[in-house]
Design a protein around this motif. Structure first.
Motif, mmCIF file in Angstrom:
data_model
loop_
_atom_site.group_PDB
_atom_site.id
_atom_site.type_symbol
_atom_site.label_atom_id
_atom_site.label_comp_id
_atom_site.label_asym_id
_atom_site.label_seq_id
_atom_site.Cartn_x
_atom_site.Cartn_y
_atom_site.Cartn_z
ATOM 1 N N GLN A 92 71.841 62.589 37.027
ATOM 2 C CA GLN A 92 73.076 61.787 38.226
ATOM 3 C C GLN A 92 73.762 62.724 37.550
ATOM 4 O OE1 GLN A 92 71.165 58.594 39.194
ATOM 5 N NE2 GLN A 92 69.688 58.905 40.188
ATOM 6 N N GLU B 8 64.474 65.268 40.802
ATOM 7 C CA GLU B 8 65.841 65.154 39.014
ATOM 8 C C GLU B 8 64.650 66.154 37.418
ATOM 9 O OE1 GLU B 8 67.609 62.176 37.798
ATOM 10 O OE2 GLU B 8 68.346 61.224 39.870
ATOM 11 N N TRP C 287 65.773 49.007 36.410
ATOM 12 C CA TRP C 287 66.406 49.826 35.435
ATOM 13 C C TRP C 287 66.425 49.591 34.217
ATOM 14 C CZ3 TRP C 287 63.037 52.841 32.905
ATOM 15 C CH2 TRP C 287 64.109 53.535 31.456
ATOM 16 N N PHE D 145 61.084 63.137 41.091
ATOM 17 C CA PHE D 145 61.909 62.296 41.567
ATOM 18 C C PHE D 145 62.670 62.981 41.971
ATOM 19 C CE2 PHE D 145 65.525 58.867 40.319
ATOM 20 C CZ PHE D 145 64.980 57.973 39.809
ATOM 21 N N GLU E 178 72.815 56.204 36.121
ATOM 22 C CA GLU E 178 72.182 57.224 34.816
ATOM 23 C C GLU E 178 73.431 56.958 34.170
ATOM 24 O OE1 GLU E 178 70.108 60.768 35.852
ATOM 25 O OE2 GLU E 178 68.351 59.572 36.550
ATOM 26 N N ARG F 287 55.732 49.192 35.053
ATOM 27 C CA ARG F 287 56.948 48.943 35.429
ATOM 28 C C ARG F 287 57.229 50.439 37.042
ATOM 29 N NH1 ARG F 287 61.632 52.248 37.017
ATOM 30 N NH2 ARG F 287 63.454 50.698 37.530
ATOM 31 N N MET G 196 59.823 51.145 39.773
ATOM 32 C CA MET G 196 61.637 50.694 41.082
ATOM 33 C C MET G 196 60.670 50.345 41.550
ATOM 34 S SD MET G 196 63.324 54.408 40.893
ATOM 35 C CE MET G 196 61.708 55.343 41.413
ATOM 36 N N PHE H 229 63.538 64.749 31.119
ATOM 37 C CA PHE H 229 64.524 64.407 30.298
ATOM 38 C C PHE H 229 64.852 62.919 30.344
ATOM 39 C CE2 PHE H 229 66.065 63.327 35.072
ATOM 40 C CZ PHE H 229 67.069 62.668 34.833
ATOM 41 N N PHE H 230 65.006 61.272 31.665
ATOM 42 C CA PHE H 230 64.535 60.292 31.489
ATOM 43 C C PHE H 230 63.925 59.924 29.935
ATOM 44 C CE2 PHE H 230 65.912 56.143 33.141
ATOM 45 C CZ PHE H 230 67.325 56.113 33.587
ATOM 46 N N PHE I 5 65.013 52.772 44.615
ATOM 47 C CA PHE I 5 65.367 51.580 45.297
ATOM 48 C C PHE I 5 65.866 51.292 46.388
ATOM 49 C CE2 PHE I 5 66.892 52.454 40.767
ATOM 50 C CZ PHE I 5 65.809 51.406 39.567
ATOM 51 N N ASN J 196 58.322 57.795 34.667
ATOM 52 C CA ASN J 196 60.161 58.665 34.858
ATOM 53 C C ASN J 196 59.840 60.688 34.480
ATOM 54 O OD1 ASN J 196 62.113 57.410 36.071
ATOM 55 N ND2 ASN J 196 62.491 55.721 34.525
#
Ligand code: 6CS
Length: 339
Positions: free
Chosen positions: A43, A149, A195, A237, A37, A172, A174, A215-216, A94, A212
């Motif tokens: 992160q 997260e 990503w 997450f 990130e 989509r 991961m 925050f992301f 991942f 997600n």
């Protein structure tokens, strides 16, 4: 994403590797830490705290490599396994491709939505603190910590109130098979992508949805290329911080303790940092794009999504056998202990 810039940085790193990781505790070392990130995302905030602790409490220094500077998530994992990086943050989303048991974090509705319980689980879980380190060690990695997260929500072009609304939606995910299975069971057409390709793929219509934490969704401006956010409470997450195992084993006892203390200090900080972050992020999205629909599904609306979770859990066991069953059982025991 192997740009010329990231190749040049990588070549520099490889040249410096031998010098940077001399295993002499007394000597000031330069350690390299990459994550998935940006510096101001969760992160990155964690990594910054880790760096600060190390630099305040030793002569060592830590260089941080945010997302994109060294490539995609798979690239930084390879570099950490090769010892080019000393530390890496890669989420199980991942790592599940490398360590199948790590996909347990994608069994829908396994993790609690209550923040207090969730944080206690990450603090005390035997599965995380005792069992996963052995599995990561087999891949040349010292698992240092895992932390949450934020609640994962979907972003799509059209409202989603039931699994049928995901029919034909290219969604989509991961790159791990269990997440593919979840969205298959919910009726979507799951599309695993790294990503770096997600914003463009949404913009050009190659995919129509992704998921997600709040925050992301805000920081990466997912709301610019989708119109609806749907929260169904199916997951939080999770991410993991690791060291190259050979590097970590070669550290003196004092430096190993320093690293563990830095990990703990950043862990405490990041949990505190996240209190209220999900709501603040969704509010910021609404401010930036007032027409964005944000739907939190009711218990009743969530039921069909929850009913499908058993099938995903069964697939997890098929994929991972006894080892996965043990992890899942221990996670469930850890979760009941914090309820
Ligand atoms: O969806 C992803 O691929 C990314 N999501 C987060 C919250 N962190 C890193 C990861 O690459």
């Amino acid at each position: 994403m192997r740009t010329t810039k990231s190749k040049t940085i990588l070549r520099g790193l490889m040249l410096g590797t031998a010098l940077a990781v001399l295993p002499l505790s007394a000597q000031a070392a330069e350690w390299r830490y990459a994550f998935e990130e940006a510096l101001n995302e969760v992160q990155g905030v964690y990594a910054t705290k880790f760096k600060e602790y190390i630099e305040e409490n030793s002569d060592h220094s830590v260089t941080l490599y945010p997302f994109g500077t060294l490539g995609e998530s798979a690239d930084i994992m390879e570099q950490a396994q090769a010892g080019i990086l000393q530390f890496v943050d890669q989420s199980p989303g991942f790592t599940g491709a490398l360590i199948p048991e790590a996909q347990v974090f994608f069994v829908p509705y396994l993790l609690p939505q209550d923040e207090g319980q969730l944080f206690d689980f990450f603090r005390t879980s035997k599965a995380i603190n005792e069992m996963f380190p052995e599995l990561y060690a087999q891949q040349g990695l010292e698992l240092l910590t895992m932390f949450p997260e934020g609640e994962v929500c979907m972003t799509t072009q059209e409202p989603v109130t039931k699994p049928e609304d995901l029919n034909e939606v290219k969604f989509r995910v991961m790159t791990n098979p269990l997440l593919v299975e979840s969205y298959n069971v919910w009726g979507a057409t799951p599309t695993p992508l790294p990503w770096g390709e997600v914003y463009g793929a949404l913009q050009t219509g190659i995919i129509q949805g992704q998921e997600n934490p709040g925050f992301f969704l805000e920081s990466t401006k997912m709301y610019e290329v989708t119109d609806v956010i749907t929260c169904i409470g199916h997951n939080n997450f999770t991410t993991a911080v690791m060291a190259n195992k050979q590097f970590f084993d070669g550290l003196g006892a004092e430096d190993q303790e320093l690293v563990q203390n830095a990990i703990q200090s950043a862990f405490d900080y990041i949990l505190e940092y996240q209190k209220g972050l999900q709501d603040e992020s969704l509010a910021k999205i609404k401010e930036a794009k007032p027409e964005m629909q944000i739907n939190v599904l009711s218990e009743e609306q969530r039921k069909p999504f929850m009913d499908a979770a058993g099938e995903v859990e069964a697939t997890f066991i098929e994929m991972t056998g006894d080892s996965g069953q043990k992890i899942l059982d221990q996670m469930k025991a850890d979760l009941s202990a914090v309820e």
